[in-house]
Write a protein that holds these residues in place. Sequence first.
Motif, PDB file in Angstrom:
ATOM      1  N   ARG A  90      -0.032   3.621  -3.193  1.00  0.00           N
ATOM      2  CA  ARG A  90      -0.183   5.044  -2.878  1.00  0.00           C
ATOM      3  C   ARG A  90       0.436   5.956  -3.939  1.00  0.00           C
ATOM      4  O   ARG A  90      -0.230   6.884  -4.406  1.00  0.00           O
ATOM      5  CB  ARG A  90       0.410   5.332  -1.499  1.00  0.00           C
ATOM      6  N   LEU A 111      -7.870  10.113   5.586  1.00  0.00           N
ATOM      7  CA  LEU A 111      -6.917   9.273   4.857  1.00  0.00           C
ATOM      8  C   LEU A 111      -5.485   9.632   5.230  1.00  0.00           C
ATOM      9  O   LEU A 111      -4.640   8.742   5.385  1.00  0.00           O
ATOM     10  CB  LEU A 111      -7.124   9.403   3.344  1.00  0.00           C
ATOM     11  N   TRP A 135      -9.225   3.986  -1.905  1.00  0.00           N
ATOM     12  CA  TRP A 135      -8.677   3.598  -0.611  1.00  0.00           C
ATOM     13  C   TRP A 135      -9.735   2.968   0.286  1.00  0.00           C
ATOM     14  O   TRP A 135      -9.451   2.004   0.998  1.00  0.00           O
ATOM     15  CB  TRP A 135      -8.014   4.794   0.079  1.00  0.00           C
ATOM     16  N   ALA A 180       0.833  -1.213   0.000  1.00  0.00           N
ATOM     17  CA  ALA A 180       0.000   0.000   0.000  1.00  0.00           C
ATOM     18  C   ALA A 180       0.863   1.258   0.000  1.00  0.00           C
ATOM     19  O   ALA A 180       0.589   2.196  -0.751  1.00  0.00           O
ATOM     20  CB  ALA A 180      -0.941  -0.010   1.209  1.00  0.00           C
ATOM     21  N   ARG A 199      -2.833   7.052   6.678  1.00  0.00           N
ATOM     22  CA  ARG A 199      -1.549   6.872   5.994  1.00  0.00           C
ATOM     23  C   ARG A 199      -0.390   6.977   6.980  1.00  0.00           C
ATOM     24  O   ARG A 199       0.512   6.139   6.986  1.00  0.00           O
ATOM     25  CB  ARG A 199      -1.395   7.908   4.886  1.00  0.00           C
TER      26      ARG A 199
END
Length: 151
Positions: A27, A124, A43, A22, A128
């Motif tokens: 990403r 998000l 996502w 990811a 992350r």
Amino acid sequence: MTVAFTLHLLASTVWVGGMFFAWMALRPVALQLLDPPQRLELWMGVFDRFFPWVWVSILILPATGFWMIFSVFGGMAAVGIHVHTMLLVGLVMIVIFLWIWFVPRAGLRRAVDAKDWAAGGKHLGRIRRLIGINLILGMAVVGFAAAGRWF
């Protein structure tokens, strides 16, 4: 022992490998190719598919770890510092994942459903950063496991 060790390795590979994929592959491509609404929806879909596997991993890892510690290696007093370190870091990773699941992931779900892209982007971003921390911790645990006999 073989079953516990195999399940332990598979669960850690799924979790840490998924985070690595990811962060390092998905990403950057999503940032390059997708506008924010599509990126947030992507996502959310990725998390909907990946996070159940993380739940499985966080059930398997402690169960198989304690199984090996107490059934094979003679208990906590008999294992090396690397096992204690793996256990501590693993528990921290689980707590971080639980936070991700119950707070920013839930916020991201609400934002995506409401098409509130600004709020979704904030959630998000939190996810992350936390996954980045967990990735570093997970890779450290792999290192402790690999180098454990030399501690």
